[in-house]
Design a protein around this motif. Sequence first.
Motif, PDB file in Angstrom:
ATOM      1  N   UNK A 103       9.557  35.587 -50.713  1.00 45.80           N
ATOM      2  CA  UNK A 103      10.738  34.636 -51.380  1.00 45.80           C
ATOM      3  C   UNK A 103      11.981  35.227 -50.916  1.00 45.80           C
ATOM      4  N   UNK A 104      12.082  36.398 -50.746  1.00 49.19           N
ATOM      5  CA  UNK A 104      13.514  37.057 -50.300  1.00 49.19           C
ATOM      6  C   UNK A 104      13.663  36.588 -48.868  1.00 49.19           C
ATOM      7  N   UNK A 105      12.511  36.615 -48.228  1.00 50.50           N
ATOM      8  CA  UNK A 105      12.856  35.946 -46.628  1.00 50.50           C
ATOM      9  C   UNK A 105      13.145  34.655 -46.494  1.00 50.50           C
ATOM     10  N   UNK A 106      12.603  33.843 -47.510  1.00 53.45           N
ATOM     11  CA  UNK A 106      13.191  32.589 -47.469  1.00 53.45           C
ATOM     12  C   UNK A 106      14.574  32.324 -48.039  1.00 53.45           C
ATOM     13  N   UNK A 107      14.872  33.242 -48.879  1.00 53.09           N
ATOM     14  CA  UNK A 107      16.269  33.162 -49.353  1.00 53.09           C
ATOM     15  C   UNK A 107      17.319  33.689 -48.332  1.00 53.09           C
ATOM     16  N   UNK A 108      16.730  34.678 -47.297  1.00 49.41           N
ATOM     17  CA  UNK A 108      17.606  34.984 -46.462  1.00 49.41           C
ATOM     18  C   UNK A 108      18.079  33.805 -45.492  1.00 49.41           C
ATOM     19  N   UNK A 109      17.436  32.916 -45.480  1.00 44.66           N
ATOM     20  CA  UNK A 109      17.612  31.828 -44.546  1.00 44.66           C
ATOM     21  C   UNK A 109      18.436  30.661 -45.370  1.00 44.66           C
ATOM     22  N   UNK A 110      18.323  30.767 -46.626  1.00 38.00           N
ATOM     23  CA  UNK A 110      18.996  29.656 -47.569  1.00 38.00           C
ATOM     24  C   UNK A 110      19.260  30.355 -48.789  1.00 38.00           C
ATOM     25  N   UNK A 111      20.651  30.795 -48.581  1.00 38.21           N
ATOM     26  CA  UNK A 111      21.016  31.626 -49.535  1.00 38.21           C
ATOM     27  C   UNK A 111      21.827  30.799 -50.893  1.00 38.21           C
ATOM     28  N   UNK A 112      21.141  30.019 -51.435  1.00 34.50           N
ATOM     29  CA  UNK A 112      21.711  28.987 -52.365  1.00 34.50           C
ATOM     30  C   UNK A 112      21.071  29.456 -53.772  1.00 34.50           C
TER      31      UNK A 112
END
Length: 213
Positions: A103-112
């Motif tokens: 989930x964090x790695x996905x957030x790295x690309x889309x920090x929204x």
Amino acid sequence: MARKKFEQLNLQDAFLFSAALEDPETCRLILELFLGYPINNITVHAEHSILLTSDFKSVRLDIYASDKIKVGYNLVALGDETQKIFFSTKGNNPEDISEELAAFLEYVENSTDQCAAKTQSETVHKIHNKIKELKKNREMGVKYMLLDELIKSAEKEAAAESLAKGLAEGKSKEQSRYSRLILLLADDGKNDQIVKAASDVHLLESLYQEYGL
């Protein structure tokens, strides 16, 4: 292409990632996700020179953290005799990492807000709140603008140097070509052509083709 505004950056941007890791709590949370075990009392050491100097030549945004038992974590480059761990936001083996880290790695690309809301991870939510606070920091926004201007200035300088070099090389080649033509014409006893070619571009090009230059 225009760079994003500071408020629009994702954590995959080196500037925001480095700025976020300057905060010990954010740094600790991210390290715990990566390493899979709790860490306490993180001390952060950051390289800021890129944001403060006017003689910008390269981007350097290193973060070094150490914990209470003096274990060092270099978030940018790890030297020899260290354990190296690589994570990719483009990875295709989610079964090898925890759901929270995925989930964090996905957030790295889309920090929204939208991306953070998709996960139940309290750690990701805490990191997101830290990132939102950071994006409201006017001083950090000014530093990002300064960095942007320095990069643009460096790019223009590099382009100008490249153009000047290209023009100089082109001029040198043309001079060499012209000198060889003169020698060939002189060897053939065509001195009159040398004089005419000096003021007749069409004749000059014709002679270049005739002599294969």
